[in-house]
Design a protein around this motif. Sequence first.
Motif, PDB file in Angstrom:
ATOM      1  N   ALA A  18       3.484  45.817   2.632  1.00 10.81           N
ATOM      2  CA  ALA A  18       4.076  46.435   1.591  1.00 10.81           C
ATOM      3  C   ALA A  18       3.811  45.268   0.471  1.00 10.81           C
ATOM      4  O   ALA A  18       3.623  45.711  -0.786  1.00 10.81           O
ATOM      5  N   LEU A  19       3.728  44.317   0.710  1.00  9.33           N
ATOM      6  CA  LEU A  19       3.368  43.084  -0.403  1.00  9.33           C
ATOM      7  C   LEU A  19       1.872  42.942  -0.461  1.00  9.33           C
ATOM      8  O   LEU A  19       1.307  42.529  -1.457  1.00  9.33           O
ATOM      9  N   GLY A  20       0.937  44.091   0.131  1.00  8.39           N
ATOM     10  CA  GLY A  20      -0.406  44.106  -0.256  1.00  8.39           C
ATOM     11  C   GLY A  20      -1.304  43.135   0.565  1.00  8.39           C
ATOM     12  O   GLY A  20      -2.530  43.277   0.372  1.00  8.39           O
ATOM     13  N   PRO A  22      -3.885  42.400   2.759  1.00 12.26           N
ATOM     14  CA  PRO A  22      -4.958  43.566   3.356  1.00 12.26           C
ATOM     15  C   PRO A  22      -5.142  43.455   5.159  1.00 12.26           C
ATOM     16  O   PRO A  22      -5.033  44.653   5.424  1.00 12.26           O
ATOM     17  N   ARG A  25      -1.951  45.350   6.384  1.00 14.82           N
ATOM     18  CA  ARG A  25      -2.477  46.834   6.097  1.00 14.82           C
ATOM     19  C   ARG A  25      -3.052  47.220   7.312  1.00 14.82           C
ATOM     20  O   ARG A  25      -2.766  48.568   7.783  1.00 14.82           O
ATOM     21  N   VAL A  29      -1.860  50.123   9.787  1.00 14.88           N
ATOM     22  CA  VAL A  29      -2.878  51.334  10.012  1.00 14.88           C
ATOM     23  C   VAL A  29      -2.918  51.660  11.735  1.00 14.88           C
ATOM     24  O   VAL A  29      -2.750  52.839  12.259  1.00 14.88           O
ATOM     25  N   LEU A  58      -1.255  58.898   6.590  1.00 16.26           N
ATOM     26  CA  LEU A  58      -1.363  57.284   6.323  1.00 16.26           C
ATOM     27  C   LEU A  58      -1.968  56.903   5.005  1.00 16.26           C
ATOM     28  O   LEU A  58      -1.379  55.798   4.346  1.00 16.26           O
ATOM     29  N   ILE A  59      -2.383  57.853   4.214  1.00 21.04           N
ATOM     30  CA  ILE A  59      -2.687  57.380   2.806  1.00 21.04           C
ATOM     31  C   ILE A  59      -1.385  57.630   1.983  1.00 21.04           C
ATOM     32  O   ILE A  59      -1.309  56.739   1.326  1.00 21.04           O
ATOM     33  N   LEU A  62       0.564  54.067   2.921  1.00 19.14           N
ATOM     34  CA  LEU A  62      -0.096  53.035   2.082  1.00 19.14           C
ATOM     35  C   LEU A  62       0.236  53.203   0.691  1.00 19.14           C
ATOM     36  O   LEU A  62       0.457  52.066   0.192  1.00 19.14           O
ATOM     37  N   ASP A  63       0.163  54.440   0.227  1.00 16.49           N
ATOM     38  CA  ASP A  63       0.553  54.649  -1.044  1.00 16.49           C
ATOM     39  C   ASP A  63       2.038  54.213  -1.403  1.00 16.49           C
ATOM     40  O   ASP A  63       2.389  53.766  -2.747  1.00 16.49           O
ATOM     41  N   ASP A  66       5.241  50.281  -0.917  1.00 14.45           N
ATOM     42  CA  ASP A  66       5.966  49.321  -1.655  1.00 14.45           C
ATOM     43  C   ASP A  66       7.266  50.003  -2.251  1.00 14.45           C
ATOM     44  O   ASP A  66       8.084  49.179  -2.982  1.00 14.45           O
TER      45      ASP A  66
END
Lengths: 199, 370
Positions: A18-20, A22, A25, A29, A58-59, A62-63, A66
């Motif tokens: 959530a903090l980005g 990579p 993430r 996934v 999944l999109i 990820l979107d 946060d």
Amino acid sequence: MPLMEVFPCAPTLVQAAALGEPAARDRLVDACLPVVLGWCARLGGPKVDPEDAAHDVLIVMLDRLDSLRDFGSFTSWLFGITRRVLAKHRRQAWVKRWVPGFMPDAVEPGASPYQRAHLSETSRRVQAALEELPPAQREVLVLCDLEERTDLEVAELLEIPLGTVKSRLRLARQKFRTIAEQNALASLVSVTAGEGGKP
Amino acid sequence: MTPFREVFRRFIRETAPSERAVARVKERVLEPSTDADVSRAVLQHLPGVAPGAEGRIRARLAGRQPARSLRAWAYGGVALAAAAAGLTVVVAMPDPGLAPVQAQLASGEQRAELAPSPELALAYQGAGSLEGTRQAPRIAWESGTVHVDVQPHQGIELVVATAEAQVQVVGTAFAVTRDALGTQVDVDHGLVRVTCLDGAATMLGAEQHTTCLPTTAHGMLARARALQSQGASPELLLTTASVALERHPDPSLVRTELQLVGIEALTRLGREAEALEQAQDYLSSGGELRREGVLSLAARLAWSTGGCDSASPWLEQLAVVQPSIPNLVKLAECRATVDPDGALQALEQARAMGPDAGWDAVIQERLAQL
């Protein structure tokens, strides 16, 4: 068994994603993809391509990651997304029927190439029988009787009371049995029992 | 038989389950398990996940391929709209994520796939590149203006980076312009954090703007030249030169040029003593490129502030490096009282450089006075 052991997405991993971060993430996934794909395949019905649906889930995940506040409730949050995406795909499948020439690549609307090539007649009938259940009962039935989750896990996943899960499950089993018998699917019981259970 | 025993027998007799009751309980106990067996057995025949499905989805996530859905039609419409809108690119695809994005941004091109998500709109006039991911796009902007509009609370972590600044935003519209003056950030609405690479960081709100100065000496000189061509105020020019000289203390040709910008600005501001001091620094620091010009300027400044006493040293140097008629005449004026022979010599040298219709009469008059 705690839900997080069934679906091992540690809150710390979810938080990092959530903090980005990579790498986090990517790991998230990897962890979610098989589970989401399974949900989409089992709950999507015959008109929904599970791969398309899982991709969209999944999109969205990820979107919106946060916006998730309670990282411990990630799994139920993800299931909620899956439920909404599947509903959207079902609606789109209905719309596609009225859009001339929209799916030139599909012989049968909604069926992926794999489904068209590999689904047996029995599978199609089972899928059709499951579709006759109300969505709420269908979810509980699949999660309990196919994914072998306990009713406590399912209550946590669906964020509903345990008693509701039990009642929905009882009604779903009753209704599904009736449907199965009406569609000559009850004969599968003895065959499967003889094979010793789940694959 | 005791009364108690009779009471118990009666109790047992009256509470004994009926056959129908036993059957009902038995049905309720056994029925769910039967239903469960049926559902479990039949559900085994549900279609599972296709082989290779996970790999295909991962590839689609990495390659930003959209799901086969109605969106495909939306893309076409949006692409046409983007083309019709000139350089403005807006994409209606709600798919930010891990997928990498990479593209060159150049004036005159419209590429719908440039915008990484529906929450982000780009309009640009200039050159740069787009990289990063759909979730966290990064625009490396080289020159010109890029206007960015990010919808708030959509998780888009956009960074616009130039040679001077890094602009981070979550939900706003702003423009980044990079030219010779530096990098200017203008915020339309929302809030952005601007971190200039010189270390200064600031938060900008709606209708506020800031400029990150160039980080190199030659960049600051280019900014000063651009300001001069725009007719900027001497105050701004002086500030630019002062900041640049402070940040880049090492001797260099660019530094001496910046010194000259400062000297000219001080002169225009009427701060002649400071300008003269700067001119002395310029000449003592070995500035040769514009030595004659600085000497001439220093002589004029010295003359205006202290007359011949101040100007003589500069005029003497000018007579050597740039012996012009006006300089020699002015030198003769200063020498006249303390060194008449020297003054005569300067006037003779000036006359030898003629004839000059404008100065011949002046030279003749000075010679007569001597």
